[in-house]
Design a protein around this motif. Structure first.
Motif, PDB file in Angstrom:
ATOM      1  N   ARG A  37       0.837  -1.206   0.000  1.00 15.42           N
ATOM      2  CA  ARG A  37       0.000   0.000   0.000  1.00 15.42           C
ATOM      3  C   ARG A  37       0.877   1.263   0.000  1.00 15.42           C
ATOM      4  N   VAL A  38       1.973   1.203   0.750  1.00 15.89           N
ATOM      5  CA  VAL A  38       2.890   2.351   0.755  1.00 15.89           C
ATOM      6  C   VAL A  38       3.531   2.515  -0.627  1.00 15.89           C
ATOM      7  N   MET A  39       3.874   1.368  -1.249  1.00 18.74           N
ATOM      8  CA  MET A  39       4.458   1.398  -2.600  1.00 18.74           C
ATOM      9  C   MET A  39       3.581   2.160  -3.593  1.00 18.74           C
ATOM     10  N   GLU A  40       2.277   1.960  -3.493  1.00 20.23           N
ATOM     11  CA  GLU A  40       1.374   2.665  -4.416  1.00 20.23           C
ATOM     12  C   GLU A  40       1.507   4.171  -4.257  1.00 20.23           C
ATOM     13  N   ILE A  41       1.684   4.591  -3.008  1.00 23.10           N
ATOM     14  CA  ILE A  41       1.826   6.032  -2.767  1.00 23.10           C
ATOM     15  C   ILE A  41       3.181   6.519  -3.273  1.00 23.10           C
ATOM     16  N   VAL A  42       4.216   5.681  -3.110  1.00 28.10           N
ATOM     17  CA  VAL A  42       5.535   6.039  -3.643  1.00 28.10           C
ATOM     18  C   VAL A  42       5.433   6.244  -5.163  1.00 28.10           C
ATOM     19  N   LEU A  43       4.734   5.333  -5.834  1.00 29.95           N
ATOM     20  CA  LEU A  43       4.599   5.454  -7.293  1.00 29.95           C
ATOM     21  C   LEU A  43       3.831   6.723  -7.664  1.00 29.95           C
ATOM     22  N   ALA A  44       2.771   7.001  -6.935  1.00 30.40           N
ATOM     23  CA  ALA A  44       2.012   8.232  -7.214  1.00 30.40           C
ATOM     24  C   ALA A  44       2.904   9.452  -6.981  1.00 30.40           C
ATOM     25  N   MET A  45       3.677   9.434  -5.899  1.00 29.75           N
ATOM     26  CA  MET A  45       4.539  10.575  -5.561  1.00 29.75           C
ATOM     27  C   MET A  45       5.710  10.706  -6.524  1.00 29.75           C
ATOM     28  N   SER A  46       6.111   9.602  -7.168  1.00 31.02           N
ATOM     29  CA  SER A  46       7.249   9.666  -8.089  1.00 31.02           C
ATOM     30  C   SER A  46       6.935  10.587  -9.261  1.00 31.02           C
ATOM     31  N   LYS A  47       5.654  10.811  -9.509  1.00 26.02           N
ATOM     32  CA  LYS A  47       5.262  11.715 -10.604  1.00 26.02           C
ATOM     33  C   LYS A  47       5.289  13.174 -10.167  1.00 26.02           C
ATOM     34  N   GLN A  48       5.719  13.417  -8.935  1.00 25.25           N
ATOM     35  CA  GLN A  48       5.767  14.777  -8.381  1.00 25.25           C
ATOM     36  C   GLN A  48       4.465  15.533  -8.604  1.00 25.25           C
ATOM     37  N   PRO A  49       3.371  14.930  -8.121  1.00 22.97           N
ATOM     38  CA  PRO A  49       2.063  15.534  -8.375  1.00 22.97           C
ATOM     39  C   PRO A  49       1.846  16.802  -7.565  1.00 22.97           C
ATOM     40  N   ARG A  50       0.937  17.627  -8.022  1.00 25.77           N
ATOM     41  CA  ARG A  50       0.493  18.780  -7.238  1.00 25.77           C
ATOM     42  C   ARG A  50      -0.802  18.450  -6.516  1.00 25.77           C
ATOM     43  N   VAL A  51      -1.535  17.499  -7.067  1.00 23.85           N
ATOM     44  CA  VAL A  51      -2.782  17.058  -6.434  1.00 23.85           C
ATOM     45  C   VAL A  51      -2.748  15.536  -6.349  1.00 23.85           C
ATOM     46  N   LEU A  52      -2.946  15.014  -5.145  1.00 19.91           N
ATOM     47  CA  LEU A  52      -2.841  13.575  -4.907  1.00 19.91           C
ATOM     48  C   LEU A  52      -4.178  13.065  -4.379  1.00 19.91           C
ATOM     49  N   LEU A  53      -4.759  12.092  -5.086  1.00 19.03           N
ATOM     50  CA  LEU A  53      -6.015  11.486  -4.650  1.00 19.03           C
ATOM     51  C   LEU A  53      -5.724  10.069  -4.152  1.00 19.03           C
ATOM     52  N   LEU A  54      -6.091   9.791  -2.912  1.00 17.52           N
ATOM     53  CA  LEU A  54      -5.814   8.479  -2.319  1.00 17.52           C
ATOM     54  C   LEU A  54      -7.127   7.817  -1.920  1.00 17.52           C
ATOM     55  N   ASP A  55      -7.381   6.636  -2.497  1.00 19.28           N
ATOM     56  CA  ASP A  55      -8.642   5.940  -2.206  1.00 19.28           C
ATOM     57  C   ASP A  55      -8.397   4.856  -1.154  1.00 19.28           C
ATOM     58  N   GLU A  56      -8.765   5.152   0.063  1.00 18.35           N
ATOM     59  CA  GLU A  56      -8.645   4.238   1.203  1.00 18.35           C
ATOM     60  C   GLU A  56      -7.253   3.606   1.331  1.00 18.35           C
ATOM     61  N   PRO A  57      -6.231   4.439   1.452  1.00 22.73           N
ATOM     62  CA  PRO A  57      -4.864   3.895   1.507  1.00 22.73           C
ATOM     63  C   PRO A  57      -4.613   2.991   2.716  1.00 22.73           C
ATOM     64  N   THR A  58      -5.364   3.155   3.780  1.00 28.19           N
ATOM     65  CA  THR A  58      -5.098   2.328   4.972  1.00 28.19           C
ATOM     66  C   THR A  58      -6.013   1.104   5.053  1.00 28.19           C
ATOM     67  N   ALA A  59      -6.860   0.898   4.023  1.00 26.54           N
ATOM     68  CA  ALA A  59      -7.788  -0.241   4.074  1.00 26.54           C
ATOM     69  C   ALA A  59      -7.011  -1.550   4.181  1.00 26.54           C
ATOM     70  N   GLY A  60      -7.398  -2.385   5.115  1.00 32.34           N
ATOM     71  CA  GLY A  60      -6.782  -3.701   5.262  1.00 32.34           C
ATOM     72  C   GLY A  60      -5.463  -3.709   5.998  1.00 32.34           C
ATOM     73  N   LEU A  61      -5.006  -2.534   6.452  1.00 34.21           N
ATOM     74  CA  LEU A  61      -3.736  -2.487   7.178  1.00 34.21           C
ATOM     75  C   LEU A  61      -3.940  -2.769   8.664  1.00 34.21           C
ATOM     76  N   ALA A  62      -2.928  -3.384   9.271  1.00 30.65           N
ATOM     77  CA  ALA A  62      -2.913  -3.516  10.729  1.00 30.65           C
ATOM     78  C   ALA A  62      -2.812  -2.107  11.313  1.00 30.65           C
ATOM     79  N   PRO A  63      -3.365  -1.893  12.517  1.00 36.11           N
ATOM     80  CA  PRO A  63      -3.366  -0.548  13.107  1.00 36.11           C
ATOM     81  C   PRO A  63      -1.989   0.122  13.121  1.00 36.11           C
ATOM     82  N   ALA A  64      -0.949  -0.628  13.450  1.00 33.79           N
ATOM     83  CA  ALA A  64       0.395  -0.022  13.520  1.00 33.79           C
ATOM     84  C   ALA A  64       0.835   0.463  12.133  1.00 33.79           C
TER      85      ALA A  64
END
Ligand code: ADP
Ligand code: MG
Length: 251
Positions: free
Chosen positions: A155-182
């Motif tokens: 899940r973090v990797m997906e955000i890394v890939l999105a950020m690699s494009k150096q976006p100005r606007v970032l849309l994240l659809d439930e990035p923490t879904a299915g993650l353990a609380p920690a």
């Protein structure tokens, strides 16, 4: 007037006779962290599809960074600085962490005639990949196939890939879904540390995560905006609480 990163006004999104978004207006100023909450089926992902250009609304208009984009396809909005992640994992499972990043950077550079095995030799890509790996603490995992990463790391990797494009606007659809609380907390901290000039709009199911990150919260319910306010006031909004309690007793 404050510049708007996203201004969607009067959005209807129709699937046959069903209105998934009904007269939705959402205006997010540049640099804001906006969290979108609402029960399952409220129309949150549909609204993201409209904002990102995967879906054209049946009614209404979308502006991005001051430009009319209602009829612009997703790739043009991406070029203007919009990046998104999906509710479902969108990685190349068989490729390594490094290869996933290199492919994303190369597709951004629109260098068509290269094969993935040569990507690392493209000027600049190796260096930028290494910088991203370091910044996001993925250096040790660089040569692992993505399918062997823990779910939270994917899940973090997906955000890394999105950020690699150096976006100005970032849309994240439930990035923490299915993650353990920690892991959810770790991801939230990573998001909170992103540069403040990036506008983030995030769909989030976990209220604690949502309220920790949000400058403002928009609540969708049955396709419409039920409330929009600072987290502290949304948390005590009676209508919002009723929707959430109702949602839980339905489950
Ligand atoms: P959320 O993300 O808030 O859970 P969605 O935007 O995914 O909700 O879906 C909102 C409603 O629209 C749901 O009832 C869903 O079944 C319906 N829907 C979403 N996409 C489509 C589609 N492509 N065709 C028909 N109905 C859809
Ligand atoms: Mg959704």
């Amino acid at each position: 007037m404050t510049d708007m990163a996203i201004a969607a006004r009067g959005i209807d999104t129709r699937f046959g006779s069903f209105l998934a978004n009904s007269d939705v207006t959402i205006e997010v100023p540049v640099g804001e962290r906006r969290v979108l909450i609402g029960p399952n089926g409220a129309g949150k992902t549909t609204l993201f599809n409209v904002l990102a250009g995967q879906l054209r609304p049946s009614k209404g208009s979308v502006e991005m960074l001051g430009r009319e984009v209602t009829r612009k396809p997703a790739y043009q909005r991406a070029r203007m600085g919009l990046a998104r992640t999906f509710q479902i994992n969108n990685l190349f499972d068989e490729l390594t962490v490094r290869q996933n990043i290199e492919i994303t950077l190369a597709s951004e550079a629109r260098s068509r005639r290269v094969f993935w095995r040569d990507l690392g030799s493209l000027p600049g890509i190796r260096a930028r990949t290494n910088a991203l790996l370091t910044e996001w603490e993925f250096s040790d995992l660089a040569d692992w196939p993505v399918r062997e990463l823990a779910y939270g790391q994917q899940r973090v990797m997906e955000i890394v890939l999105a950020m690699s494009k150096q976006p100005r606007v970032l849309l994240l659809d439930e990035p923490t879904a299915g993650l353990a609380p920690a892991d959810a907390i770790r991801l939230t901290n990573l998001l909170a540390a992103l540069p403040r000039d990036i506008t983030i709009i995030m769909i989030e199911h976990d209220m604690e995560v949502a309220f920790a990150l949000a400058d403002r919260v928009t609540v969708l319910h049955q396709g419409s905006v039920l409330a929009e306010d600072v987290p502290g006031r949304v948390a005590v909004n009676q209508e919002v609480l009723q929707v959430y309690l109702g949602d839980m007793s339905d489950a």
